[in-house]
Scaffold this active site. Structure first.
Site, mmCIF file in Angstrom:
data_model
loop_
_atom_site.group_PDB
_atom_site.id
_atom_site.type_symbol
_atom_site.label_atom_id
_atom_site.label_comp_id
_atom_site.label_asym_id
_atom_site.label_seq_id
_atom_site.Cartn_x
_atom_site.Cartn_y
_atom_site.Cartn_z
ATOM 1 N N GLU A 64 0.836 -1.211 0.000
ATOM 2 C CA GLU A 64 0.000 0.000 0.000
ATOM 3 C C GLU A 64 0.867 1.255 0.000
ATOM 4 O O GLU A 64 0.565 2.238 -0.683
ATOM 5 C CB GLU A 64 -0.933 0.028 1.219
ATOM 6 C CG GLU A 64 -1.963 -1.094 1.279
ATOM 7 C CD GLU A 64 -3.037 -1.016 0.198
ATOM 8 O OE1 GLU A 64 -3.001 -0.088 -0.624
ATOM 9 O OE2 GLU A 64 -3.908 -1.906 0.164
ATOM 10 N N ARG A 118 0.765 3.781 -3.267
ATOM 11 C CA ARG A 118 0.095 5.076 -3.059
ATOM 12 C C ARG A 118 1.099 6.201 -2.795
ATOM 13 O O ARG A 118 1.060 7.248 -3.440
ATOM 14 C CB ARG A 118 -0.887 4.991 -1.884
ATOM 15 C CG ARG A 118 -1.959 3.942 -2.093
ATOM 16 C CD ARG A 118 -3.037 4.024 -1.035
ATOM 17 N NE ARG A 118 -3.744 2.753 -0.926
ATOM 18 C CZ ARG A 118 -5.010 2.629 -0.604
ATOM 19 N NH1 ARG A 118 -5.744 3.683 -0.343
ATOM 20 N NH2 ARG A 118 -5.579 1.439 -0.511
ATOM 21 N N ASP A 160 -5.045 -9.954 -8.156
ATOM 22 C CA ASP A 160 -5.223 -9.020 -9.284
ATOM 23 C C ASP A 160 -3.948 -8.451 -9.926
ATOM 24 O O ASP A 160 -3.609 -8.753 -11.075
ATOM 25 C CB ASP A 160 -6.175 -7.874 -8.883
ATOM 26 C CG ASP A 160 -5.843 -7.222 -7.535
ATOM 27 O OD1 ASP A 160 -4.804 -7.579 -6.938
ATOM 28 O OD2 ASP A 160 -6.620 -6.355 -7.085
ATOM 29 N N GLU A 162 -11.601 0.509 -10.644
ATOM 30 C CA GLU A 162 -11.218 -0.463 -11.695
ATOM 31 C C GLU A 162 -12.048 -0.355 -12.976
ATOM 32 O O GLU A 162 -11.501 -0.443 -14.083
ATOM 33 C CB GLU A 162 -11.264 -1.893 -11.152
ATOM 34 C CG GLU A 162 -10.172 -2.215 -10.143
ATOM 35 C CD GLU A 162 -10.420 -1.619 -8.765
ATOM 36 O OE1 GLU A 162 -11.588 -1.247 -8.475
ATOM 37 O OE2 GLU A 162 -9.459 -1.501 -7.967
ATOM 38 N N THR A 201 -0.402 0.640 -10.330
ATOM 39 C CA THR A 201 -1.728 0.105 -10.017
ATOM 40 C C THR A 201 -2.591 1.103 -9.243
ATOM 41 O O THR A 201 -3.784 0.910 -9.084
ATOM 42 C CB THR A 201 -1.623 -1.238 -9.263
ATOM 43 O OG1 THR A 201 -2.892 -1.892 -9.298
ATOM 44 C CG2 THR A 201 -1.153 -1.036 -7.831
HETATM 45 C C1 DMJ Z 1 -6.041 0.447 -5.263
HETATM 46 O O1 DMJ Z 1 -5.307 0.682 -4.143
HETATM 47 C C2 DMJ Z 1 -5.233 -0.231 -6.324
HETATM 48 O O2 DMJ Z 1 -5.851 -0.072 -7.549
HETATM 49 C C3 DMJ Z 1 -5.026 -1.682 -6.045
HETATM 50 O O3 DMJ Z 1 -4.347 -2.340 -7.074
HETATM 51 C C4 DMJ Z 1 -6.341 -2.367 -5.845
HETATM 52 N N1 DMJ Z 1 -7.164 -1.687 -4.899
HETATM 53 C C5 DMJ Z 1 -7.288 -0.278 -4.887
HETATM 54 C C6 DMJ Z 1 -8.460 0.293 -5.629
HETATM 55 O O4 DMJ Z 1 -9.594 -0.423 -5.625
#
Ligand code: DMJ
Length: 640
Positions: free
Chosen positions: A221, A225, A365, A534, A621
């Site tokens: 995370e 982020r 994912d 997403e 991501t």
């Molecule tokens: C985000 O933090 C990122 O996209 C992660 O890969 C998956 N979850 C959240 C958004 O839903």
């Protein structure tokens, strides 16, 4: 478990323009010259031949019919009895002759100048109208971002997240002011100078101090982020000879220095582990790391750090970050898989996968997402061979199509299920909203960020690319229908699909007028919505690649639903507890990714294609764009 191939070549409408635009003569010569394309060409020329036959037949019929009508009506009008049969034959003959003799009637000719001014005035006006419409909608998204930021600034500045109803801040991510960093590059892209200044100066004055003193954070995370946000801000503010979108806020070097300090601490997750697999948690203040209470790491988490670490190595000139990150992927390459698919847990103590649970939702994912994205990031660097990543991606996508993709009953929505007990067990028709990243990833993998038109013109798409692109479009539709099937127009966190083996009554989304109300089942525990990105992420990528306006329209519908049901008057937007009830009960939390991802993707979806082009940037991501290819000084070798 799925027995047959539920989603295979036969489901793909082969619409390769390469074949559509070739002349019959060219088709025949190329069929003779190119043996490996024979199958497609033969089927194509057969189609053309049948088409010609049909046109010929229809022309004859028309002429015969027209002639009959003509002669009969003439006869009635004149009251004359004639030798009809003879007349018919003669008339058809004459008509055929006329058909070949008569010069076609051309429209009046215009000079090239006249053409420009006279031109397609209505067409141009319409185009302008359309552009105006999307500009206005883009402005609406910008306003939504400003509203979200104003709530955060008023009630939660410096906290990780805003609780917009109770007007508080909360530190759910370790206390690094995650919303500030996640939102910053969105503000830069939107040209919101004031927000860039506010966020930038908070980062400059507080973030380093927070990093030095805070306790436990999650490696993944924090990387996606905070580190990702800083790196993207570095580039967009002109670092790395970036595009200097942002004129406000601190100098790029500030972002880079903080990023390095943070990454140095995060590296302890790698150095504390005896295998290539990092631990899941880091204690920032003393740069120590440990595994999660069950001793396991998520597969997606350990494989979703590399874009960020590679880029940091490139811009800092220090290879240690990229090296550690790439060791994970090199190690994953060696582990046994099921048709490229992997279990969702991995043990950092043994380096082996743990359990059999296979899914593309939570914990699985972004493993698949980063295989293709890291390959795109590194494919042109001289320093190493990264084709193994592309191979792993391709094999995994084949595995997805073979093992996980099915169609719902009765209306045949294509969805991706799960194998909770492994490849020998049953296929659960459960799809997390998180899986909706996949359409975008598949489309990106197919054209490598080019438009479909360009990729086809340059002959770059294989049959498999086209198949993956088709699957991307089908899945994007399913993801969109997960929104429109509910009363609020917002998707639940998890949907189940009605199949021949599974159905539960009374668990629909509430929108009885949706064609798919019987196909999508939403259990009570799964009815929340966290403002996730997403689906709009995939709509953005698919719009950029296909240029199909429907993706923009779908995105607009989703945005309107967010506006209607999640906006909080005093500032901010909120997650919901139940998307099937009106009014939906609220959850009092604005996730950082609503500003970092959801609104960014919507803004880009409604805007100009040349902003952050997909063949020049790769989005991490968490939607932080990083430039590709990496600059010089990149050293991505896994072994040092
Ligand atoms: C985000 O933090 C990122 O996209 C992660 O890969 C998956 N979850 C959240 C958004 O839903």
């Amino acid at each position: 478990m799925s027995k047959s191939l539920p989603y295979s070549m036969k489901d793909v409408h082969y619409d390769n323009a390469k074949f559509r635009h070739r002349s019959f003569f060219k088709m025949v010569t190329q069929t003779l010259l190119t043996s490996n394309r024979r199958r497609e060409c033969v089927s194509c020329s057969t189609g053309k031949f049948l088409g010609l036959l049909l046109i010929f037949g229809l022309t004859c019929l028309m002429l015969t019919h027209a002639n009959k009508t003509h002669s009969v009506s003439d006869g009635i009008a004149k009251g004359i009895g004639t030798n009809e049969e003879h007349k018919e034959v003669t008339d058809v003959g004459i008509r055929f002759k006329k058909l070949f003799r008569r010069a076609p009637r051309l429209p009046p000719r215009l000079s090239p100048d006249e053409k420009v001014s006279h031109g397609n005035i209505t067409g141009k006006l319409n185009e302008l109208d359309v552009e105006e419409k999307w500009k206005a909608r883009q402005q609406n998204v910008k306003d939504a971002f400003t509203h979200a930021w104003s709530g955060y600034k008023k009630f939660a500045m410096g906290y990780d997240e805003l609780m917009p109803e109770s007007h508080h801040g909360v530190d759910g991510l370790g206390g690094l002011g995650a919303t500030v960093v996640d939102a910053l590059d969105t503000a830069m892209i939107m040209g919101l100078d004031e927000v860039v200044s506010e966020a930038g100066s908070w980062i400059e004055s507080h973030l380093l101090e927070r990093i030095n003193h805070k306790g436990q954070v999650n490696l993944f995370e924090t990387t996606i982020r905070v580190l990702g946000g800083l790196l993207s801000a570095f580039h967009l503010s002109g670092g790395d000879q970036g595009i200097a979108i942002a004129q406000k806020g601190p100098k790029p070097a500030i972002y880079l220095n903080i990023a390095k300090n943070l990454a140095d601490r995060l590296l302890s997750a790698f150095t504390s582990s005896l295998t290539a697999i990092p631990f899941s948690d880091v204690v920032l203040r003393d740069s120590s790391a440990h595994s999660a209470p069950d001793g396991l790491s998520s597969t997606s988490e350990v494989s979703t750090l590399q874009l960020e670490f590679n880029y940091l190595s490139a811009i800092s000139g220090d290879p240690k970050y990229g090296t550690k990150g790439m060791k994970v992927l090199e190690h994953l390459k060696t582990l046994p898989k099921v048709e490229g698919l992997v279990p969702i847990y991995i043990n950092p103590h043994s380096g082996e996968f743990s359990g059999n649970n296979i899914r593309l939702g939570s914990r699985g994912d972004s493993y698949y997402e980063y295989l293709i994205k890291v390959w795109l990031q590194l494919r042109t660097t001289q320093d190493g061979n990264f084709t193994y990543l592309y191979d792993m991606y391709e094999e995994a996508m084949r595995g997805v199509k073979h093992m996980l993709v099915q169609k719902s009953v009765p209306s045949e929505l294509v969805f991706v299920g799960e194998l909770p007990t492994g490849p020998k067990g049953y296929l659960s028709p459960k799809m997390d909203h998180l899986v909706c990243f996949l359409p975008g990833t598949l489309a990106l993998g197919a054209t490598k960020g080019l438009t479909k038109e360009k990729a086809m013109k340059d002959n770059l798409l294989t049959f498999e690319d086209l198949e993956n692109l088709k699957l991307a479009e089908d899945l994007a539709k399913t993801c969109f229908e997960m929104y429109s099937v509910t009363s609020t127009g917002l998707a639940p966190e998890i949907a189940y699909f009605h199949t021949k083996d599974y159905f539960e009554d009374g668990l629909d989304g509430g929108n009885k007028s949706s064609k798919y109300v019987k196909d999508i089942i939403i259990k009570h525990a799964d009815r929340h919505n966290l403002l996730r990105p997403e689906t709009v992420e995939s709509l953005f990528v698919l719009y950029r690649i296909t240029q199909d306006q429907k993706y923009r329209e779908w995105g607009w519908q989703i945005f309107e639903a967010f506006e209607k049901y999640t906006k909080i008057e005093s500032g901010g937007y909120t997650s919901l507890d139940d998307v099937t009830i009106i009014p939906p009960p609220k959850r009092d939390k604005m996730e950082t990714f609503f500003l970092g991802e959801t609104l960014k993707y919507l803004y880009l979806l409604f805007g100009d294609n040349s902003v952050i082009p997909l063949d020049k940037f790769v989005f991490n991501t968490e939607a932080h764009p990083l430039p590709i290819p990496l600059g010089k000084g990149t050293n991505m070798k896994a072994s040092m």
